[in-house]
Write a protein that holds these residues in place. Structure first.
Motif, short mmCIF file in Angstrom:
data_model
loop_
_atom_site.label_atom_id
_atom_site.label_comp_id
_atom_site.label_asym_id
_atom_site.label_seq_id
_atom_site.Cartn_x
_atom_site.Cartn_y
_atom_site.Cartn_z
N TRP A 134 0.85 -1.19 0.00
CA TRP A 134 0.00 0.00 0.00
C TRP A 134 0.88 1.23 0.00
O TRP A 134 2.06 1.19 0.36
CB TRP A 134 -0.94 -0.02 1.20
CG TRP A 134 -0.25 0.20 2.52
CD1 TRP A 134 -0.08 1.38 3.18
CD2 TRP A 134 0.35 -0.81 3.36
NE1 TRP A 134 0.60 1.19 4.36
CE2 TRP A 134 0.87 -0.15 4.50
CE3 TRP A 134 0.51 -2.19 3.24
CZ2 TRP A 134 1.53 -0.83 5.51
CZ3 TRP A 134 1.17 -2.86 4.24
CH2 TRP A 134 1.66 -2.20 5.35
N GLU A 136 0.94 5.35 1.11
CA GLU A 136 0.35 6.42 1.91
C GLU A 136 1.32 7.58 1.93
O GLU A 136 2.50 7.41 2.25
CB GLU A 136 0.06 5.92 3.33
CG GLU A 136 -0.71 6.93 4.17
CD GLU A 136 -1.12 6.35 5.52
OE1 GLU A 136 -1.68 7.11 6.33
OE2 GLU A 136 -0.88 5.15 5.75
N ALA A 137 0.83 8.75 1.54
CA ALA A 137 1.65 9.97 1.50
C ALA A 137 2.90 9.77 0.64
O ALA A 137 4.00 10.24 0.98
CB ALA A 137 2.03 10.40 2.90
N ASP A 162 -3.81 2.51 -3.08
CA ASP A 162 -3.61 3.88 -2.61
C ASP A 162 -4.49 4.16 -1.40
O ASP A 162 -5.10 3.24 -0.82
CB ASP A 162 -3.90 4.88 -3.74
CG ASP A 162 -5.34 4.80 -4.26
OD1 ASP A 162 -6.19 4.18 -3.59
OD2 ASP A 162 -5.62 5.38 -5.32
N GLU A 163 -4.57 5.43 -1.00
CA GLU A 163 -5.34 5.79 0.20
C GLU A 163 -6.82 5.48 0.06
O GLU A 163 -7.53 5.30 1.06
CB GLU A 163 -5.16 7.28 0.51
CG GLU A 163 -3.77 7.67 1.01
CD GLU A 163 -2.81 7.99 -0.14
OE1 GLU A 163 -3.12 7.62 -1.30
OE2 GLU A 163 -1.77 8.62 0.12
N ARG A 164 -7.31 5.38 -1.17
CA ARG A 164 -8.72 5.05 -1.43
C ARG A 164 -8.92 3.56 -1.69
O ARG A 164 -10.00 3.15 -2.14
CB ARG A 164 -9.23 5.87 -2.61
CG ARG A 164 -9.23 7.38 -2.37
CD ARG A 164 -9.63 8.13 -3.63
NE ARG A 164 -8.62 7.98 -4.68
CZ ARG A 164 -8.69 8.57 -5.87
NH1 ARG A 164 -9.73 9.34 -6.16
NH2 ARG A 164 -7.72 8.40 -6.76
N SER A 165 -7.89 2.77 -1.44
CA SER A 165 -7.92 1.31 -1.64
C SER A 165 -8.08 0.93 -3.11
O SER A 165 -8.50 -0.18 -3.43
CB SER A 165 -9.04 0.65 -0.81
OG SER A 165 -8.78 0.80 0.57
#
Length: 364
Positions: A134, A136-137, A162-165
């Motif tokens: 995954w 993140e940032a 990503d942050e939105r899966s």
């Protein structure tokens, strides 16, 4: 994306001439002994001949090669058991950059790929412990396994959420901060790597205007499967030529083995299998122009059967050579191992057979 028949014929002929002169079995032995697991000189030659630009658009100096053109290259890869990352970098990864990359990323990456200065590898398979990747940032965390030529790649294309899966493809410096590579040799002599990422800087491949990464990946994996079908045809064809010659010169009880009627029938069955591989490979190549659902059904059906047929040919070739068929010194064993490794790539026979059956039932 099309390539005319004349161009494909010229491409195949140039590959066959070069490899016949520069990549015979004894010269391949020297490549196997190199720590990198491939020939840097051969890779540079591929670039100079324009083979690494096969997937590039014509306006970028490439051939915009379709599945048939890619198959012409992969048939020679199968015949000569080439060790360089043609499938991993020049076809699969370059195709992803062409389809998914932003204009800026394409301008940066495509010339370097075509010139052989840059080698990419796609990291997609998750570790068996289920640890996913995954981001993140802008930092990548997780692990991947079985990355073909992952040890030789300068940069990596890593699939991660990503942050939105949502599934995305990220560009990562293979020697950058937070990257741990465990390189190893596959049973066919090529190299691969297991990867771990610890907060590694990652750049998304593409931008907001790019197509869905999941859709592009699905197409790319089907393209890779079709390419492996062509490679299997090249390997199977060469195996039969080698075995046929062996039966002509190997004598038993004063007669060539080729005079044995049982072996003649077995060889005839193998030639039928080879022609089935040829026909199904052509069918799979044509299916790349179909809608996604129908394309997947045809490609998986062809891939599943070709894995089975190629294994039968390899098994019989070893049986007809006897005990020497499994030795390092005989090229038959190298073809067998290449076909076995390829059968596990991009889904493998069982996965493709299941997909074919499920797709067929849905369309019934």
């Amino acid at each position: 994306m099309t390539t005319d028949i004349e161009t494909i014929s010229m491409l195949r002929d140039s590959l066959e001439r070069y490899t016949a002169e520069q990549y015979d079995f004894l010269k391949r032995w020297r490549v196997l002994e190199q720590p990198a697991g491939y020939s840097a000189a051969a890779w540079q030659n591929y670039a100079e001949f324009g083979w690494l630009a096969l997937r590039l658009p014509e306006e970028e100096g490439g051939l915009d090669g379709d599945a048939v053109a890619q198959g012409a290259v992969m048939e020679v890869v199968g015949r000569r058991l080439l060790m360089e990352p043609l499938l991993a970098s020049a076809l699969l990864a370059t195709g992803l950059v062409v389809k998914l990359g932003s204009p800026g990323q394409q301008a940066e990456l495509l010339p370097a790929l075509a010139e052989g200065r840059l080698k990419l590898a796609l990291a997609h398979e998750e570790q068996l412990d289920g640890q996913s990747c995954w981001v993140e940032a802008g930092q990548l965390t997780g692990a991947k396994q079985g990355v073909l030529h992952g040890d030789a790649a300068n940069r990596l294309l890593v699939t991660a959420r990503d942050e939105r899966s949502e599934l995305q493809v990220y560009l990562v410096d293979a020697t950058g901060e937070g990257v741990e590579r465990q390189a190893y040799r596959l049973v066919d002599g090529r190299r691969a790597a297991n990867l771990r990422f610890f907060g590694t800087p990652a750049e998304r491949l593409g931008d907001e205007g790019s197509p869905s990464a999941a859709d592009v990946l699905a197409t790319a994996f089907d393209e890779a499967s079709v390419a492996l079908c062509a490679e299997a045809f090249g390997a199977a064809s060469c195996l039969l030529e080698i075995t046929n010659e062996y039966l002509k010169v190997r004598k038993q009880f004063g007669k060539p083995l080729a005079s044995n009627q049982v072996l003649q029938h077995r060889m005839a069955d193998l030639y039928m299998l080879k022609e089935e591989i040829r026909a199904l490979t052509r069918t799979a190549q044509q299916a790349m122009l179909l809608p996604a659902a129908e394309r997947g059904r045809v490609v998986s059906g062809a891939r599943a059967y070709i894995c089975h047929a190629a294994r039968n040919i390899a098994n019989e070739a070893i049986q007809m050579h006897g005990g020497i068929g499994v030795t390092e010194e005989l090229e038959v064993s190298h073809y067998f191992r290449r076909l076995m490794v390829n059968a596990a790539l991009f889904g493998g026979r069982d996965w493709h057979f299941t997909r074919f059956v499920e797709s067929t039932l849905k369309s019934a």
